[in-house]
Design a protein around this motif. Structure first.
Motif, short mmCIF file in Angstrom:
data_model
loop_
_atom_site.label_atom_id
_atom_site.label_comp_id
_atom_site.label_asym_id
_atom_site.label_seq_id
_atom_site.Cartn_x
_atom_site.Cartn_y
_atom_site.Cartn_z
N MET A 1 0.87 -1.19 0.00
CA MET A 1 0.00 0.00 0.00
C MET A 1 0.90 1.23 0.00
O MET A 1 1.09 1.89 1.03
N PRO A 2 1.49 1.54 -1.16
CA PRO A 2 2.48 2.63 -1.23
C PRO A 2 1.93 4.00 -0.83
O PRO A 2 2.65 4.81 -0.24
N ARG A 3 0.67 4.27 -1.16
CA ARG A 3 0.11 5.60 -0.81
C ARG A 3 -0.01 5.76 0.69
O ARG A 3 0.35 6.80 1.25
N LEU A 4 -0.53 4.74 1.37
CA LEU A 4 -0.62 4.80 2.83
C LEU A 4 0.76 4.90 3.44
O LEU A 4 0.99 5.66 4.39
N GLY A 5 1.71 4.13 2.90
CA GLY A 5 3.08 4.20 3.40
C GLY A 5 3.67 5.59 3.26
O GLY A 5 4.32 6.09 4.18
N ALA A 6 3.43 6.22 2.10
CA ALA A 6 3.95 7.57 1.88
C ALA A 6 3.35 8.56 2.86
O ALA A 6 4.04 9.43 3.40
N VAL A 7 2.04 8.43 3.12
CA VAL A 7 1.37 9.33 4.06
C VAL A 7 1.96 9.19 5.46
O VAL A 7 2.23 10.17 6.16
N LEU A 8 2.17 7.95 5.88
CA LEU A 8 2.73 7.70 7.22
C LEU A 8 4.15 8.24 7.33
O LEU A 8 4.52 8.84 8.35
N LEU A 9 4.95 8.06 6.28
CA LEU A 9 6.33 8.56 6.32
C LEU A 9 6.37 10.08 6.36
O LEU A 9 7.23 10.68 7.02
N VAL A 10 5.43 10.71 5.65
CA VAL A 10 5.37 12.17 5.67
C VAL A 10 4.97 12.69 7.05
O VAL A 10 5.33 13.80 7.43
N CYS A 11 4.26 11.85 7.81
CA CYS A 11 3.78 12.27 9.13
C CYS A 11 4.87 12.25 10.21
O CYS A 11 4.63 12.73 11.32
N THR A 12 6.04 11.70 9.90
CA THR A 12 7.08 11.62 10.93
C THR A 12 7.47 12.99 11.52
O THR A 12 7.75 13.07 12.72
N PRO A 13 7.52 14.08 10.73
CA PRO A 13 7.86 15.38 11.33
C PRO A 13 6.84 15.90 12.33
O PRO A 13 7.15 16.79 13.12
N VAL A 14 5.62 15.34 12.30
CA VAL A 14 4.59 15.78 13.25
C VAL A 14 5.05 15.54 14.67
O VAL A 14 4.73 16.32 15.59
N VAL A 15 5.83 14.49 14.88
CA VAL A 15 6.36 14.18 16.21
C VAL A 15 7.21 15.35 16.71
O VAL A 15 7.13 15.73 17.89
N ASP A 16 8.01 15.94 15.83
CA ASP A 16 8.85 17.07 16.22
C ASP A 16 8.02 18.28 16.59
O ASP A 16 8.34 19.00 17.54
N VAL A 17 6.95 18.51 15.84
CA VAL A 17 6.08 19.65 16.12
C VAL A 17 5.43 19.50 17.49
O VAL A 17 5.35 20.47 18.26
N VAL A 18 4.99 18.30 17.81
CA VAL A 18 4.36 18.04 19.11
C VAL A 18 5.34 18.35 20.24
O VAL A 18 4.99 19.01 21.22
N LEU A 19 6.58 17.91 20.09
CA LEU A 19 7.58 18.15 21.13
C LEU A 19 7.89 19.63 21.28
O LEU A 19 8.01 20.14 22.40
N LEU A 20 8.01 20.35 20.17
CA LEU A 20 8.29 21.79 20.24
C LEU A 20 7.17 22.54 20.94
O LEU A 20 7.41 23.38 21.82
N VAL A 21 5.93 22.25 20.57
CA VAL A 21 4.78 22.92 21.19
C VAL A 21 4.73 22.62 22.68
O VAL A 21 4.49 23.53 23.50
N ALA A 22 4.97 21.37 23.05
CA ALA A 22 4.94 20.99 24.47
C ALA A 22 6.04 21.70 25.25
O ALA A 22 5.83 22.12 26.39
N THR A 23 7.22 21.83 24.64
CA THR A 23 8.35 22.50 25.31
C THR A 23 8.04 23.97 25.56
O THR A 23 8.28 24.49 26.66
N VAL A 24 7.51 24.64 24.53
CA VAL A 24 7.16 26.05 24.68
C VAL A 24 6.06 26.23 25.72
O VAL A 24 6.12 27.12 26.57
N PHE A 25 5.07 25.37 25.69
CA PHE A 25 3.96 25.46 26.64
C PHE A 25 4.46 25.27 28.06
O PHE A 25 4.02 25.96 28.99
N ASP A 26 5.39 24.33 28.24
CA ASP A 26 5.93 24.06 29.57
C ASP A 26 6.63 25.29 30.15
O ASP A 26 6.49 25.60 31.33
N LEU A 27 7.37 26.01 29.29
CA LEU A 27 8.07 27.20 29.76
C LEU A 27 7.12 28.38 29.92
O LEU A 27 7.29 29.21 30.81
N ARG A 28 6.14 28.48 29.07
CA ARG A 28 5.18 29.58 29.16
C ARG A 28 4.36 29.50 30.44
O ARG A 28 3.83 30.51 30.91
N SER A 29 4.27 28.30 31.00
CA SER A 29 3.49 28.13 32.23
C SER A 29 4.26 28.58 33.47
O SER A 29 3.77 28.45 34.58
N GLY A 30 5.47 29.10 33.25
CA GLY A 30 6.24 29.66 34.36
C GLY A 30 7.39 28.82 34.85
O GLY A 30 8.04 29.17 35.84
#
Length: 199
Positions: free
Chosen positions: A35-64
């Motif tokens: 299922m190459p299309r599904l595989g491509a979609v999943l591989l493209v989603c790997t950077p989402v993990v980085d975005v989640v971590l960045l948002v969580a880090t900023v939120f943690d610091l913004r909370s004081g």
């Protein structure tokens, strides 16, 4: 004795696991399930993990909270993930393709000669990108905190990463370049290609 684990540490570990889970699922869909299309979609989603971590880090610091080495580690993780992520995807893709889809054997890094020199400079170049991203994120986190006294740990992380980069630079690309020059293994044209990032 009670061991307290910071939530951000748990998130960093979860993001690392999540990266490999998404990567594995993408390769599984692409080569095993055909299922190459599904595989491509999943591989493209790997950077989402980085975005989640960045948002969580900023939120943690913004909370004081105070910027600690954990926040610096999160920034370093982001930099390394972005700079080396494509290489890790290619590394895994080659091996799964060879194992399940009859692809060619995985490409092995050169062990000597001009190709080795180019390889070492290329890998260090990725580290330089990771360093730039990580330091930029840490500077941004310092801006978010806004209080120098609460960001000392980040300066230490930046210094440590710079030291690692210096050791890597001297111990690998510079060392192999000097070694090949001493053996006469680098022609004038090859020297120009040492820093070629296109390979």
């Amino acid at each position: 004795m009670v061991i307290v684990v910071e939530p951000l540490v748990v998130l960093i570990v979860a993001c690392e696991i999540g990266f490999w889970v998404v990567l594995g699922a993408g390769l599984l869909a692409r080569y095993v399930l055909r299922m190459p299309r599904l595989g491509a979609v999943l591989l493209v989603c790997t950077p989402v993990v980085d975005v989640v971590l960045l948002v969580a880090t900023v939120f943690d610091l913004r909370s004081g909270g105070e910027a600690t080495s954990v926040h610096g580690l999160a920034a370093i993780y982001l930099g390394v993930s972005v700079a080396f992520g494509h290489s890790m995807l290619r590394w895994a893709d080659q091996r799964v393709a060879h194992r399940f889809a009859g692809g060619p054997p995985p490409v092995k890094p050169p062990k000597h000669g001009p190709a080795k020199v180019r390889h070492e400079w290329r890998e260090w170049g990725k580290f330089a990108v990771a360093w730039a991203i990580a330091c930029s994120v840490m500077l941004f986190l310092m801006y978010v905190v806004g209080t120098p006294e609460r960001t000392q740990a980040l300066w230490g992380q930046m210094t440590g990463m710079t030291l690692v980069g210096g050791i890597w630079l001297v111990g690998w690309p510079v060392y192999h370049t000097v070694t090949e020059l001493a053996k006469g293994g680098l022609s004038g044209r090859t020297r120009e290609k040492v820093g070629d990032k296109g390979e």
